[in-house]
Design a protein around this motif. Structure first.
Motif, PDB file in Angstrom:
ATOM      1  N   ALA A 193     -15.964  30.141 -35.785  1.00  0.00           N
ATOM      2  CA  ALA A 193     -16.309  30.042 -34.375  1.00  0.00           C
ATOM      3  C   ALA A 193     -16.878  28.659 -34.078  1.00  0.00           C
ATOM      4  O   ALA A 193     -17.730  28.156 -34.814  1.00  0.00           O
ATOM      5  N   ALA A 194     -16.394  28.038 -33.013  1.00  0.00           N
ATOM      6  CA  ALA A 194     -16.932  26.741 -32.600  1.00  0.00           C
ATOM      7  C   ALA A 194     -18.368  26.931 -32.143  1.00  0.00           C
ATOM      8  O   ALA A 194     -18.644  27.786 -31.302  1.00  0.00           O
ATOM      9  N   PRO A 195     -19.307  26.161 -32.671  1.00  0.00           N
ATOM     10  CA  PRO A 195     -20.723  26.359 -32.335  1.00  0.00           C
ATOM     11  C   PRO A 195     -21.038  25.866 -30.926  1.00  0.00           C
ATOM     12  O   PRO A 195     -20.272  25.109 -30.325  1.00  0.00           O
ATOM     13  N   PRO A 196     -22.174  26.305 -30.360  1.00  0.00           N
ATOM     14  CA  PRO A 196     -22.578  25.817 -29.044  1.00  0.00           C
ATOM     15  C   PRO A 196     -22.738  24.300 -29.039  1.00  0.00           C
ATOM     16  O   PRO A 196     -23.214  23.704 -30.012  1.00  0.00           O
ATOM     17  N   LYS A 197     -22.323  23.673 -27.952  1.00  0.00           N
ATOM     18  CA  LYS A 197     -22.487  22.236 -27.782  1.00  0.00           C
ATOM     19  C   LYS A 197     -22.451  21.934 -26.291  1.00  0.00           C
ATOM     20  O   LYS A 197     -21.559  22.389 -25.575  1.00  0.00           O
ATOM     21  N   LEU A 383     -15.426  29.188 -22.893  1.00  0.00           N
ATOM     22  CA  LEU A 383     -14.998  28.281 -21.828  1.00  0.00           C
ATOM     23  C   LEU A 383     -13.678  28.751 -21.214  1.00  0.00           C
ATOM     24  O   LEU A 383     -13.501  28.686 -19.988  1.00  0.00           O
ATOM     25  N   ALA A 384     -12.759  29.229 -22.044  1.00  0.00           N
ATOM     26  CA  ALA A 384     -11.488  29.740 -21.519  1.00  0.00           C
ATOM     27  C   ALA A 384     -11.722  30.979 -20.669  1.00  0.00           C
ATOM     28  O   ALA A 384     -11.127  31.139 -19.590  1.00  0.00           O
ATOM     29  N   ALA A 385     -12.589  31.877 -21.121  1.00  0.00           N
ATOM     30  CA  ALA A 385     -12.881  33.097 -20.369  1.00  0.00           C
ATOM     31  C   ALA A 385     -13.537  32.770 -19.039  1.00  0.00           C
ATOM     32  O   ALA A 385     -13.231  33.381 -18.006  1.00  0.00           O
ATOM     33  N   ALA A 386     -14.454  31.812 -19.041  1.00  0.00           N
ATOM     34  CA  ALA A 386     -15.111  31.414 -17.793  1.00  0.00           C
ATOM     35  C   ALA A 386     -14.095  30.883 -16.792  1.00  0.00           C
ATOM     36  O   ALA A 386     -14.141  31.210 -15.599  1.00  0.00           O
ATOM     37  N   ALA A 387     -13.158  30.074 -17.270  1.00  0.00           N
ATOM     38  CA  ALA A 387     -12.136  29.505 -16.379  1.00  0.00           C
ATOM     39  C   ALA A 387     -11.222  30.590 -15.828  1.00  0.00           C
ATOM     40  O   ALA A 387     -10.914  30.614 -14.627  1.00  0.00           O
ATOM     41  N   LEU A 388     -10.783  31.503 -16.670  1.00  0.00           N
ATOM     42  CA  LEU A 388      -9.894  32.573 -16.214  1.00  0.00           C
ATOM     43  C   LEU A 388     -10.598  33.494 -15.224  1.00  0.00           C
ATOM     44  O   LEU A 388     -10.038  33.873 -14.188  1.00  0.00           O
ATOM     45  N   GLY A 389     -11.831  33.877 -15.528  1.00  0.00           N
ATOM     46  CA  GLY A 389     -12.563  34.788 -14.655  1.00  0.00           C
ATOM     47  C   GLY A 389     -12.900  34.168 -13.313  1.00  0.00           C
ATOM     48  O   GLY A 389     -12.763  34.825 -12.266  1.00  0.00           O
ATOM     49  N   GLY A 409     -19.562  25.308  -7.026  1.00  0.00           N
ATOM     50  CA  GLY A 409     -20.812  25.075  -7.749  1.00  0.00           C
ATOM     51  C   GLY A 409     -21.045  26.118  -8.817  1.00  0.00           C
ATOM     52  O   GLY A 409     -21.571  25.822  -9.900  1.00  0.00           O
ATOM     53  N   VAL A 410     -20.645  27.363  -8.538  1.00  0.00           N
ATOM     54  CA  VAL A 410     -20.748  28.434  -9.534  1.00  0.00           C
ATOM     55  C   VAL A 410     -19.902  28.099 -10.755  1.00  0.00           C
ATOM     56  O   VAL A 410     -20.310  28.339 -11.898  1.00  0.00           O
ATOM     57  N   LEU A 411     -18.736  27.519 -10.556  1.00  0.00           N
ATOM     58  CA  LEU A 411     -17.882  27.131 -11.680  1.00  0.00           C
ATOM     59  C   LEU A 411     -18.596  26.133 -12.575  1.00  0.00           C
ATOM     60  O   LEU A 411     -18.599  26.289 -13.814  1.00  0.00           O
ATOM     61  N   ARG A 412     -19.195  25.136 -11.999  1.00  0.00           N
ATOM     62  CA  ARG A 412     -19.878  24.117 -12.808  1.00  0.00           C
ATOM     63  C   ARG A 412     -21.020  24.732 -13.616  1.00  0.00           C
ATOM     64  O   ARG A 412     -21.191  24.433 -14.801  1.00  0.00           O
ATOM     65  N   ARG A 413     -21.790  25.587 -12.971  1.00  0.00           N
ATOM     66  CA  ARG A 413     -22.919  26.205 -13.676  1.00  0.00           C
ATOM     67  C   ARG A 413     -22.429  27.138 -14.782  1.00  0.00           C
ATOM     68  O   ARG A 413     -23.030  27.209 -15.864  1.00  0.00           O
ATOM     69  N   THR A 414     -21.338  27.849 -14.527  1.00  0.00           N
ATOM     70  CA  THR A 414     -20.823  28.790 -15.524  1.00  0.00           C
ATOM     71  C   THR A 414     -20.261  28.063 -16.736  1.00  0.00           C
ATOM     72  O   THR A 414     -20.512  28.453 -17.883  1.00  0.00           O
ATOM     73  N   LEU A 415     -19.479  27.027 -16.506  1.00  0.00           N
ATOM     74  CA  LEU A 415     -18.949  26.254 -17.633  1.00  0.00           C
ATOM     75  C   LEU A 415     -20.076  25.620 -18.443  1.00  0.00           C
ATOM     76  O   LEU A 415     -20.043  25.616 -19.686  1.00  0.00           O
ATOM     77  N   THR A 416     -21.077  25.080 -17.752  1.00  0.00           N
ATOM     78  CA  THR A 416     -22.201  24.435 -18.436  1.00  0.00           C
ATOM     79  C   THR A 416     -22.929  25.428 -19.331  1.00  0.00           C
ATOM     80  O   THR A 416     -23.263  25.124 -20.479  1.00  0.00           O
ATOM     81  N   ALA A 417     -23.167  26.640 -18.817  1.00  0.00           N
ATOM     82  CA  ALA A 417     -23.857  27.653 -19.617  1.00  0.00           C
ATOM     83  C   ALA A 417     -22.983  28.160 -20.754  1.00  0.00           C
ATOM     84  O   ALA A 417     -23.463  28.361 -21.878  1.00  0.00           O
ATOM     85  N   ALA A 418     -21.697  28.377 -20.487  1.00  0.00           N
ATOM     86  CA  ALA A 418     -20.794  28.901 -21.513  1.00  0.00           C
ATOM     87  C   ALA A 418     -20.728  27.988 -22.729  1.00  0.00           C
ATOM     88  O   ALA A 418     -20.603  28.453 -23.866  1.00  0.00           O
ATOM     89  N   ALA A 419     -20.808  26.695 -22.498  1.00  0.00           N
ATOM     90  CA  ALA A 419     -20.712  25.736 -23.604  1.00  0.00           C
ATOM     91  C   ALA A 419     -21.889  25.841 -24.563  1.00  0.00           C
ATOM     92  O   ALA A 419     -21.744  25.567 -25.760  1.00  0.00           O
ATOM     93  N   THR A 420     -23.051  26.255 -24.068  1.00  0.00           N
ATOM     94  CA  THR A 420     -24.261  26.267 -24.897  1.00  0.00           C
ATOM     95  C   THR A 420     -24.780  27.668 -25.197  1.00  0.00           C
ATOM     96  O   THR A 420     -25.797  27.805 -25.876  1.00  0.00           O
ATOM     97  N   ASP A 421     -24.114  28.697 -24.697  1.00  0.00           N
ATOM     98  CA  ASP A 421     -24.567  30.056 -24.988  1.00  0.00           C
ATOM     99  C   ASP A 421     -24.621  30.295 -26.492  1.00  0.00           C
ATOM    100  O   ASP A 421     -23.726  29.877 -27.235  1.00  0.00           O
ATOM    101  N   ALA A 422     -25.661  31.031 -26.912  1.00  0.00           N
ATOM    102  CA  ALA A 422     -25.874  31.230 -28.343  1.00  0.00           C
ATOM    103  C   ALA A 422     -24.897  32.211 -28.965  1.00  0.00           C
ATOM    104  O   ALA A 422     -24.805  32.294 -30.185  1.00  0.00           O
ATOM    105  N   GLY A 423     -24.188  32.964 -28.148  1.00  0.00           N
ATOM    106  CA  GLY A 423     -23.240  33.920 -28.707  1.00  0.00           C
ATOM    107  C   GLY A 423     -22.705  34.848 -27.649  1.00  0.00           C
ATOM    108  O   GLY A 423     -22.868  34.631 -26.442  1.00  0.00           O
ATOM    109  N   ALA A 424     -22.071  35.933 -28.103  1.00  0.00           N
ATOM    110  CA  ALA A 424     -21.380  36.850 -27.204  1.00  0.00           C
ATOM    111  C   ALA A 424     -22.325  37.498 -26.204  1.00  0.00           C
ATOM    112  O   ALA A 424     -21.980  37.670 -25.034  1.00  0.00           O
ATOM    113  N   ARG A 425     -23.540  37.867 -26.643  1.00  0.00           N
ATOM    114  CA  ARG A 425     -24.466  38.549 -25.735  1.00  0.00           C
ATOM    115  C   ARG A 425     -24.988  37.594 -24.670  1.00  0.00           C
ATOM    116  O   ARG A 425     -25.098  37.968 -23.493  1.00  0.00           O
TER     117      ARG A 425
END
Length: 761
Positions: A193-197, A383-389, A409-425
């Motif tokens: 799994a690609a780690p958060p970044k 990131l792919a799931a955020a874009a599709l959703g 603006g929601v898209l930007r915030r969602t992508l930003t969070a998705a990149a650094t989320d610690a995991g699935a939860r």
């Protein structure tokens, strides 16, 4: 929702195998071909969880029509249990598979025996300390065919995995057959799994542009390859391809190279440097049709086609000699948009076609062995799931004209969070926050990483801004009705609500706060919650209460049908309590009543519509259903397919007594369809609070990583054409509960209804 009687949350569609695991007695499949065991008996080695048996499902050995050998297994619904799904399973020790990729494979077929039914293989990896690893239940490819075929699930087993669980589940009526099951190591190394970044500023711009192009092409470019592509894979590959672009020129090149195999006529270019149209957009001598997408709502969801009012399909229009008919989109006039990041796109919304083949001919690239294993623990998947959703809402959510939200603006915030989320939860909360931004009462995101399904043995409600205990079970350790909860696990109620609120979707405050009642105290099954509370006397105390998934404590009500005062009848229309057989037996008594009280503080069943037809002196119909038709991106030029329910009633015997309906913010969807008829036809007083303010058929869909998103796919207007979303049905007699009333164990809303129907005799 407006088409009755679908449930608000599609539990049977999520098909999450949250079942108890049988004892680990082996590290291989037992009785894989069902050759052991007698026909008609449960197959040895296979476990049927109690929720499945409670729901009326059984599994037996069959000696007829096996795929291999002489016997197979058949899972079917033979009883009349409650709603749920059937499941047959095994669990094996994960130790031999740790750090490896495993494959569960079996032959399956399904015989339908009703309006709906399907079956699916599933596999789940349980990790140390109750954490869940890989999970897949074929939710995107259920089996509905009666012909034997092999299906397989491949997933990675974590290094700390304790068990691998697998089996077959079934929803609806019919018979699901299983044979030749196997579990073993799959070829190919596990995918790390690609780690958060964190995203760089340029990376965010690149992914915003990618997301906008992704949705426009996926939903509106009518090439053959676009229709047939696996868009989870396409999105995953797109994230990998474009995030690292250094500038607008490189981004345009990467985006076009990524999408060209699926859509060769799409052009991406640095803004201000528009290229000439693709030669493929000119009519050829053999072109005889034009093809476009017709999206009646979002047709890419998980509701089976035979039950779904939404559909997305390519529409072929005759165009002899390549002459575009009037009113049909011209391939030579593509959609153009600024994608951000310094790039723009030109996307044809129509193509010339020969027969049923769009031109130029396109082919779906084969992912081969490189097809990713999606996981919410993987940054690229997130990131792919955020874009599709995000794109599903961008192009298909019908309430953006009512709900004012900065969706880009929601898209930007969602992508930003998705990149650094610690995991699935953590990503689950990111998706829930995205969906909550749309202010949709049906909006919800489900995932197997969410283990907060258990409750302590109490029921609570809001009184003003205070969280008040309404019912205390035997294990409540001194908590009493009327006690105020001030802290939950050391955090004040206001702080807990402030953290939770951004993840709860709702069109109105009353629905969001009702949802909060089920989540503020929730936690894992078997855990405890610390509660600091204050008695009516002012004395503060702390208790630690056990949570259990079996705790379903509800506030007391009268019997489902009861004469609560001489001549005054109470009828609970809440689905779990409303018994049609008992109701129909009491109709003669209800017809002679002096006062009638119908409780709509919940989600009704079919009894409600019978009541309405007996109360009205003329035929009744529903509010206005408006299913949107999208032919262009970004909801440009949206049209609607409009309808109502057929007019029904009146029927005899009539109910002519003075009538009141009890309701509040928990009444949503079909409940509001019923209450909308009460309001429009003035069938009685409405006592209590305003309803949730959300109606319309839901449209659930899946995202990579196993996330299921639910949203409202159609627009509902009130009978007079005014806005319902975010408004709801207001009471004619407003009533709020009080702390003193709760302490006295009074139902103040019901008391007010009794007073209302008793007035004037």
């Amino acid at each position: 929702m407006c088409v009755r009687p679908l449930m608000m949350r599609p539990v049977t569609l999520l098909l999450v195998a949250t079942v108890a695991v049988c004892a680990l007695a082996q590290n291989r499949v037992v009785n894989p071909g069902f050759e052991s065991g007698s026909p008609g008996a449960q197959p040895p080695g296979w476990f049927v969880p109690q929720p499945s048996t409670d729901a009326g499902y059984t599994v037996v050995v069959s000696s007829e029509g096996a795929k291999e050998g002489k016997q197979c297994a058949v899972l079917s619904k033979t009883g009349s249990g409650a709603a749920g799904f059937g499941n047959m399973m095994q669990s094996v020790d994960a130790q031999p598979f740790r750090g490896k990729r495993v494959k569960f494979r079996a032959a399956v077929r399904f015989e339908k025996a009703g309006d709906f039914g399907q079956c699916q293989l599933w596999m789940r990896v349980d990790r140390k300390n109750g954490e869940q690893g890989f999970f897949n239940n074929m939710g995107d490819r259920p089996v509905r065919t009666s012909t034997w075929a092999f299906y397989e699930i491949v997933g990675d087993v974590a290094a700390d995995a304790e068990s691998v669980n697998f089996g077959m589940l079934m929803v609806g009526s019919g018979s699901a057959f299983l044979d030749a099951a196997s579990l073993g190591e799959a070829s190919g190394a596990t995918t790390a799994a690609a780690p958060p970044k964190a995203l760089t500023d340029r990376g965010l711009e690149n992914l915003v542009a990618f997301t906008k192009l992704l949705g426009t092409v996926r939903h509106f470019h009518p090439s053959d390859a676009v229709e047939r592509a696996d868009w989870e894979v396409v999105a995953y590959q797109g994230v990998t391809a474009v995030e690292g672009a250094k500038d607008a020129t490189e981004l345009a090149q990467k985006l076009e190279a990524w999408i060209r195999p699926l859509a060769p006529t799409v052009r991406v270019f640095p803004s201000g440097s528009k290229p000439p149209l693709s030669a493929g957009l000119k009519p050829t001598s053999d072109a005889d049709k034009v093809v476009v997408w017709e999206n009646v709502g979002f047709g890419g969801g998980t509701v089976p086609k035979e039950q779904n009012i939404y559909r997305s399909r390519r529409k072929f229009v005759d165009a002899p000699g390549g002459k575009v008919p009037e009113g049909t989109t011209d391939p030579g006039q593509p959609f153009e948009a600024d994608l951000g990041g310094g790039v723009s796109c030109s996307v044809p919304l129509a193509l010339f076609a020969k027969g049923e083949t769009a031109l130029p001919v396109s082919q779906v690239p084969e992912p081969g062995a490189s097809k990713p294993e999606f996981s919410g623990d993987d940054r690229t998947t997130r990131l792919a799931a955020a874009a599709l959703g995000w794109n599903v809402f961008q192009h298909f959510y019908p309430y953006f004209d009512v709900v004012k939200v900065d969706w880009p603006g929601v898209l930007r915030r969602t992508l930003t969070a998705a990149a650094t989320d610690a995991g699935a939860r953590a990503f689950l909360d990111t998706l829930r926050t995205m969906v909550a931004s749309a202010k949709d009462g049906h909006g919800y995101v489900a995932h197997t990483s969410d283990d907060r399904a258990a409750q302590p043995p109490i029921a609570v409600t809001w009184v003003d801004e205070k969280l008040i205990v309404t019912v205390a079970g035997a294990e409540a350790l001194g908590l009493k009705p009327g006690d105020e909860i001030q802290k939950i696990d050391g955090r004040s109620v206001s702080e807990a609500w402030k953290k939770l609120e951004p993840t709860i979707s709702g069109a109105t405050p009353q629905w969001r706060r009702y949802r909060a009642l089920g989540e503020l105290l929730a936690g894992p099954d078997g855990s405890t919650v610390s509660i600091e509370a204050v008695h009516g006397s002012g004395a503060a105390f702390t208790v630690s209460l056990p949570r259990s998934s079996d705790n379903r404590i509800k506030e007391p009500r009268p019997a489902a049908i009861e004469e609560i005062r001489p001549g005054i009848w109470y009828v609970d229309l809440d689905g779990p309590r409303a018994d049609p057989e008992a109701y129909f037996k009491k109709i003669p008594d209800l017809a002679k009543a002096k006062g009638l009280i119908f409780d709509m503080r919940g989600y009704p069943n079919q009894v409600a519509m019978d009541v309405l037809k007996r109360l009205s002196d003329k035929p009744v119909t529903s509010a206005l259903w408006n299913v949107p038709v999208f032919m262009k991106p970004d909801q440009e030029g949206v049209d609607f397919v409009k309808s109502r329910w057929p007019e029904e009633g009146p029927i005899e015997p009539r109910f002519k007594a003075k009538t009141a309906f009890l309701t509040d913010g928990r009444a949503i969807s079909y409940a509001e369809s019923v209450m909308g008829i009460v309001e429009a036809y003035k069938l009685g007083d409405i006592v209590g609070g305003t309803t949730a303010g959300t109606n319309g058929n839901i449209d659930p869909f899946r995202l990579p990583g196993g996330y299921t998103v639910v949203f409202t796919g159609m627009k509902v207007l009130k009978h007079d054409g005014s806005v319902h979303h975010g408004v709801g049905i207001a009471p004619t007699v407003p009533v709020s509960r009080t702390v003193n009333g709760i302490r006295a164990k009074r139902d103040e809303v019901l008391e007010k209804a009794i007073e209302t129907v008793s007035a004037g005799g």
